[in-house]
Each structure stands twice: as structure tokens, then as C-alpha cells.
Motif scaffolding. Structure first.
Motif, PDB file in Angstrom:
ATOM      1  N   LEU A 161       0.944  -1.166  -0.061  1.00  0.00           N
ATOM      2  CA  LEU A 161      -0.059   0.079   0.041  1.00  0.00           C
ATOM      3  C   LEU A 161       0.637   1.371   0.053  1.00  0.00           C
ATOM      4  N   ASN A 162       2.014   1.282   0.643  1.00  0.00           N
ATOM      5  CA  ASN A 162       2.877   2.245   0.679  1.00  0.00           C
ATOM      6  C   ASN A 162       3.657   2.696  -0.615  1.00  0.00           C
ATOM      7  N   TRP A 163       3.841   1.343  -1.299  1.00  0.00           N
ATOM      8  CA  TRP A 163       4.437   1.457  -2.490  1.00  0.00           C
ATOM      9  C   TRP A 163       3.333   2.161  -3.520  1.00  0.00           C
ATOM     10  N   MET A 164       2.351   1.648  -3.524  1.00  0.00           N
ATOM     11  CA  MET A 164       1.090   2.098  -4.180  1.00  0.00           C
ATOM     12  C   MET A 164       0.995   3.619  -4.261  1.00  0.00           C
ATOM     13  N   ALA A 165       0.912   4.208  -3.102  1.00  0.00           N
ATOM     14  CA  ALA A 165       0.727   5.646  -2.850  1.00  0.00           C
ATOM     15  C   ALA A 165       1.826   6.355  -3.394  1.00  0.00           C
ATOM     16  N   THR A 166       3.221   5.806  -3.459  1.00  0.00           N
ATOM     17  CA  THR A 166       4.270   6.472  -3.964  1.00  0.00           C
ATOM     18  C   THR A 166       4.206   6.570  -5.269  1.00  0.00           C
ATOM     19  N   LEU A 167       3.899   5.526  -5.846  1.00  0.00           N
ATOM     20  CA  LEU A 167       3.542   5.428  -7.554  1.00  0.00           C
ATOM     21  C   LEU A 167       2.747   6.385  -7.829  1.00  0.00           C
ATOM     22  N   ASP A 168       1.532   6.461  -7.158  1.00  0.00           N
ATOM     23  CA  ASP A 168       0.628   7.634  -7.331  1.00  0.00           C
ATOM     24  C   ASP A 168       1.253   8.824  -7.616  1.00  0.00           C
ATOM     25  N   ARG A 169       1.830   9.364  -6.552  1.00  0.00           N
ATOM     26  CA  ARG A 169       2.884  10.536  -6.750  1.00  0.00           C
ATOM     27  C   ARG A 169       3.832  10.616  -8.029  1.00  0.00           C
ATOM     28  N   ASP A 170       4.365   9.404  -8.236  1.00  0.00           N
ATOM     29  CA  ASP A 170       5.304   9.435  -9.346  1.00  0.00           C
ATOM     30  C   ASP A 170       4.456   9.584 -10.605  1.00  0.00           C
ATOM     31  N   LEU A 171       3.372   9.160 -10.733  1.00  0.00           N
ATOM     32  CA  LEU A 171       2.514   9.254 -11.806  1.00  0.00           C
ATOM     33  C   LEU A 171       2.238  10.967 -11.915  1.00  0.00           C
ATOM     34  N   GLU A 172       1.799  11.385 -10.957  1.00  0.00           N
ATOM     35  CA  GLU A 172       1.466  13.201 -10.892  1.00  0.00           C
ATOM     36  C   GLU A 172       2.765  13.715 -11.602  1.00  0.00           C
ATOM     37  N   ARG A 173       3.927  13.152 -10.832  1.00  0.00           N
ATOM     38  CA  ARG A 173       5.243  14.088 -11.453  1.00  0.00           C
ATOM     39  C   ARG A 173       5.396  13.694 -12.683  1.00  0.00           C
ATOM     40  N   LEU A 174       5.340  12.375 -13.348  1.00  0.00           N
ATOM     41  CA  LEU A 174       5.524  12.236 -14.884  1.00  0.00           C
ATOM     42  C   LEU A 174       4.372  13.246 -15.596  1.00  0.00           C
ATOM     43  N   ALA A 175       3.053  13.221 -15.154  1.00  0.00           N
ATOM     44  CA  ALA A 175       2.222  13.903 -15.710  1.00  0.00           C
ATOM     45  C   ALA A 175       2.351  15.451 -16.064  1.00  0.00           C
ATOM     46  N   ARG A 224      12.800  22.814 -18.711  1.00  0.00           N
ATOM     47  CA  ARG A 224      11.905  21.803 -18.856  1.00  0.00           C
ATOM     48  C   ARG A 224      12.302  20.176 -19.041  1.00  0.00           C
ATOM     49  N   HIS A 225      13.398  20.097 -19.446  1.00  0.00           N
ATOM     50  CA  HIS A 225      13.992  18.876 -19.996  1.00  0.00           C
ATOM     51  C   HIS A 225      14.569  18.124 -18.480  1.00  0.00           C
ATOM     52  N   ALA A 226      15.018  19.124 -17.626  1.00  0.00           N
ATOM     53  CA  ALA A 226      15.477  18.888 -16.389  1.00  0.00           C
ATOM     54  C   ALA A 226      14.469  18.508 -15.695  1.00  0.00           C
ATOM     55  N   GLU A 227      13.209  18.902 -15.732  1.00  0.00           N
ATOM     56  CA  GLU A 227      12.024  18.358 -15.009  1.00  0.00           C
ATOM     57  C   GLU A 227      11.562  16.730 -15.486  1.00  0.00           C
ATOM     58  N   VAL A 228      11.696  16.792 -16.677  1.00  0.00           N
ATOM     59  CA  VAL A 228      11.317  15.449 -17.078  1.00  0.00           C
ATOM     60  C   VAL A 228      12.383  14.600 -16.438  1.00  0.00           C
ATOM     61  N   LEU A 229      13.628  14.742 -16.408  1.00  0.00           N
ATOM     62  CA  LEU A 229      14.621  13.801 -15.923  1.00  0.00           C
ATOM     63  C   LEU A 229      14.678  13.768 -14.395  1.00  0.00           C
ATOM     64  N   ALA A 230      14.181  14.758 -13.734  1.00  0.00           N
ATOM     65  CA  ALA A 230      14.028  14.770 -12.373  1.00  0.00           C
ATOM     66  C   ALA A 230      12.688  13.841 -11.982  1.00  0.00           C
ATOM     67  N   PHE A 293      21.586  10.802 -14.702  1.00  0.00           N
ATOM     68  CA  PHE A 293      21.109  11.558 -15.965  1.00  0.00           C
ATOM     69  C   PHE A 293      20.507  12.787 -15.608  1.00  0.00           C
ATOM     70  N   LEU A 294      19.790  12.772 -14.562  1.00  0.00           N
ATOM     71  CA  LEU A 294      19.520  14.105 -13.935  1.00  0.00           C
ATOM     72  C   LEU A 294      20.522  15.126 -13.807  1.00  0.00           C
ATOM     73  N   VAL A 295      21.788  14.698 -13.168  1.00  0.00           N
ATOM     74  CA  VAL A 295      22.887  15.558 -13.164  1.00  0.00           C
ATOM     75  C   VAL A 295      23.347  16.283 -14.490  1.00  0.00           C
ATOM     76  N   THR A 296      23.083  15.403 -15.449  1.00  0.00           N
ATOM     77  CA  THR A 296      23.670  15.952 -16.704  1.00  0.00           C
ATOM     78  C   THR A 296      22.531  16.938 -17.148  1.00  0.00           C
ATOM     79  N   GLY A 297      21.191  16.647 -16.953  1.00  0.00           N
ATOM     80  CA  GLY A 297      20.068  17.411 -17.323  1.00  0.00           C
ATOM     81  C   GLY A 297      20.101  18.807 -16.636  1.00  0.00           C
TER      82      GLY A 297
END
Length: 434
Positions: A161-175, A224-230, A293-297
Motif C-alpha cells: 500500500l505504501n508503494w502504491m501511494a508512492t507510485l501515485d505521486r510518481d504518476l503525478e510528477r510524470l504527468a 523543462r527537460h531537467a524536470e522530465v529527468l527529475a 542522467f538528472l545531473v547532466t540534465g
């Protein structure tokens, strides 16, 4: 990304031929807008659409661009030259008023948008598996650990359940990151629109349901691209967090869960008994790449004046590789969690392994409720707990024998009730509609 960690979808998406198809999509969209504004002949656009539909860009075209670039040392010039060779006179209206980065950056956003869509679909699938396992193991008791040491009882489902909630936040960040790169830049050299009307940019953006970049120089701003990589790097840390937990649970001394082990699989070239957590170790390694990759971005954000190309060579590597690694690692972890081998009895054995020490806080509170000061209550429980650690004697037996213990047998037994610790789990699940 090497083929070993490239999914079929990502390999096709980031191929050279598909990159040129994205460039062509931008060029044709700009021509369509320019034709509507009377800036290029409508028949030129329509002819090229017909020709490129009938004879689409392929690997042979990509090879020809590479040949021309050997001479021109400029990929867009090589691209437009190859278009003229293949599609005839109307190709001269391609790239009218545009500069190279208009096409490269806008087309790259097309590819990033599609790549992030693939990653988001993979994350959603992983999230769904976590939900299923959270429900399956909702009431399966296990020991919670802090600092790697037994803490108090919980349920195995709560981990998922904890992992599911974290992945929900990951989906928000990706969007959010995906929305950030859904912009069109067709502003010409140094962003002044001197050779291309702002209406061209606005028309193309509207036709795609995107936004026109409100202001640019000769590149889209790389934050913009750094945000994607983040977003991808943070997703990587989520994957690693899950992977590390599975790796720990598979350790011989723990042995509460393990990766699936297929028929014919070999764990070691020298030790036939081995079953190693190679899948989750692989995920851990790919997560390290994503953070790198984020460091380079971030370093790509600061460019000279209105433009340099120090970011270009890096992005040709990190953007395909970051999205590919994220997709591959997510899919791999999805398979692990879906087919995870779980040992509930081993969880109970481990939970009972310290002779009741994990119930110490409940005893502490019982003593406080009985009237003892916190300091006196803590002293009684800690004294018995430390002896239990040293001798292996059960905590409950030691507390019963303590001359300062004011609790009766029934009260003391109540402090060691496993279900008391799990009574609010349903409340947490209800927050997720489960």
C-alpha cells in the motif's frame, strides 16, 4: 541504451528513422500553417504529405542523411537535402523561415511526450500490481523493522500500500513533466519571429492540442527537460526502494519473500543451491543511472547567450536512455511483484523470534495507564527487555517474575495480543477506497 535494457517500444521510438519522421511532422505542420497564411503554396504542402505518406521515411532515408552529414557536418541541412532528393521540387518549401532548433526541439518534445506516455503506462501497471498485492496480503502479519531491527507487528500488505501511494505521486510528477514539454517552438533565429510568423507556431500548437512556448531564444529553456529527468530520477528511487526491500526479504536470514525463480534458471555458475535476487539488483543499478542522467540534465540548463549546443550531444544520450531505463526497470519490477513468492509462516516465525520483545511498547503504555510514571514504567520494561536480549528468555515470563510488576496476568497477556496492533489497518486501507 544498449539493447539489453531497451524495450521494443522504446527502441522503435528512439530510432534514427523515427527521429526523422518526427522532424518531418514538425516541418509539414509548419508548412500547413504557412499555407493557410498564404506564405507557401498549398500544393507544395499537399504534395509532400501525399508523397511522404506513400513513401514514408525509413532506415534507408536515415542512412542517406548520415552520408550527407559526413560532408555537411549539419544534421538538419543533411535532412532537408535528403528530403529534396527523395521527394522533389516542393521540398524546397520545407524549413521556410525556421531555424534548426525549431525543428529539433519541437520534434524532440513529440518523442518525449510519447516516451513519457509509455513510462506512465508502465508505472500504472506496476501501481495496479501493488494494489492487488496490498489487498491480497492486507491481513498477513509480519514484523515491521526500523534500522533493520525488529520494531512492531504490521501486515505485509501495508508495504504494498505504501508503494502504491508512492507510485501515485510518481504518476503525478510524470504527468506534470509531460505537460511541461508539450510546447511548440517555431520562432526562428534567436526567437524574434523575424522570418516566420508567430501565427505559424500558434496554429501548429493548436492543431496538436499543445501550447506555443510563450518566449524563447534559439532553444527551448532546458529547465523543462531537467524536470522530465527529475521525474524519472525520482521514479527510479521509488523502484529502488521497492527493489531493496525485496532484496532484504530474500536474504537467507530473513527469507520472508523472494523473486520468482523460473524453470531452468541458474542462480550461480558454481553453487547449484543459489537463488539470487538478480532482478531487483538489476533495478537498483538502473536507478543509479536515472539519478546520473538528472545531473547532466541540470547542467544542460545554462547555455551561452541565446544558444550553444553543449546540451545537444548529452541529450542525444540521456533522453532516450533515461526513458528507456525507466520503462525497462518498471516492467521488470512489475514482473517481480506480480509473481513474488511469499512465505507467511516464515513471517510469523520471525515475528515470534524475539520472544515477545516487539510488544514492549504496549506493556509500557499499560504500566503508565496503571499509574506508573513514564520513567518508572520504561525502567521495568527495558530491564526485562535487555535481559531477554541477553538470555533468550521470553519477555512476558520475565515481566511476570519482576517483583515491581503491578499488572495482573490478564492485563499482561492483553499487552501481547497481536491483533491489537493490527486493528487500525482497515482505516488506512479505507483512505484508498480499499
Amino acid at each position: 541504451m544498449i539493447d539489453r535494457y531497451m524495450t521494443k517500444d522504446m527502441k522503435a521510438l528512439w530510432s534514427e528513422a523515427n527521429r526523422y519522421r518526427a522532424w518531418l511532422r514538425v516541418e509539414l505542420a509548419a508548412m500547413d500553417a504557412q499555407a493557410a497564411l498564404g506564405e507557401v503554396p498549398r500544393e507544395a504542402h499537399d504534395d509532400l504529405v501525399a508523397r511522404t505518406t506513400h513513401d514514408p521515411l525509413d532506415e534507408a532515408f536515415a542512412a542517406r542523411v548520415a552520408e550527407i552529414e559526413e560532408v555537411t557536418r549539419h544534421d538538419i541541412v543533411a535532412f532537408t537535402t535528403a528530403l529534396s532528393e527523395r521527394y522533389g521540387e516542393y521540398a524546397r518549401f520545407v524549413h521556410h523561415g525556421l531555424t534548426s532548433t525549431d525543428v529539433v526541439d519541437t520534434a524532440q518534445n513529440l518523442l518525449l511526450d510519447e516516451a513519457l506516455g509509455l513510462v506512465a503506462a508502465d508505472v500504472s501497471a506496476l501501481r495496479d500490481v501493488c494494489r492487488e498485492q496490498a489487498v491480497r496480503y492486507r491481513d498477513t502479519p509480519t514484523i515491521g523493522r526500523t534500522h533493520g531491527i525488529h520494531a512492531e507487528p504490521m501486515t505485509f500488505g501495508l508495504k504494498f500500500l505504501n508503494w502504491m501511494a508512492t507510485l501515485d505521486r510518481d504518476l503525478e510528477r510524470l504527468a506534470a513533466a509531460r505537460a511541461r514539454v508539450r510546447v511548440v517552438m517555431l520562432s526562428g533565429s534567436v526567437g524574434t519571429y523575424a522570418h516566420v510568423s508567430p501565427q505559424v507556431e500558434e496554429r501548429v500548437a493548436a492543431s496538436w492540442g499543445w501550447q506555443a512556448a510563450p518566449v524563447t531564444n534559439q532553444t527551448l529553456a532546458r529547465d523543462r527537460h531537467a524536470e522530465v529527468l527529475a521525474a524519472l530520477a525520482i521514479l527510479g528511487t521509488t523502484l529502488e526502494k521497492i527493489a531493496v526491500e525485496i532484496r532484504h526479504l530474500q536474504r537467507t536470514e530473513v527469507r520472508e519473500a523472494m523473486e520468482p525463480f523460473g524453470k531452468g534458471q541458474k542462480g550461480s555458475s558454481s553453487m547449484p543451491h543459489k537463488k539470487n535476487p538478480i532482478l531487483t539488483e538489476n533495478v537498483t543499478g538502473l536507478a543509479r543511472l536515472l539519478r546520473g542522467f538528472l545531473v547532466t540534465g541540470l547542467e544542460n540548463v545554462a547555455l551561452w547567450h541565446e544558444r550553444d549546443i553543449s546540451h545537444s550531444s548529452a541529450e542525444r544520450v540521456i533522453l532516450p536512455d533515461a526513458t528507456a531505463a525507466a520503462s525497462y526497470a518498471t516492467r521488470r519490477l512489475t514482473g517481480v511483484l506480480r509473481d513474488l513468492v511469499v512465505f507467511p509462516q516464515r513471517m510469523m516465525d520471525n515475528l515470534d523470534g524475539l520472544g515477545g520483545l516487539v510488544f514492549s511498547q504496549r506493556v509500557l503504555h499499560q504500566l503508565i495507564d496503571h499509574g506508573l510514571t513514564r520513567e518508572d514504567a520504561y525502567a521495568i520494561v527495558q530491564r526485562a527487555s535487555l535481559r531477554s536480549w541477553e538470555t533468550g528468555e521470553g519477555l512476558r515470563d520475565l515481566l511476570r517474575a519482576d517483583p515491581e510488576m503491578p499488572l495482573g496476568p490478564a492485563e499482561l497477556d492483553a499487552a501481547f495480543d497481536l491483533q491489537w496492533y493490527l486493528r487500525e489497518i482497515g482505516h488506512v486501507y479505507a483512505r484508498f477506497g480499499l
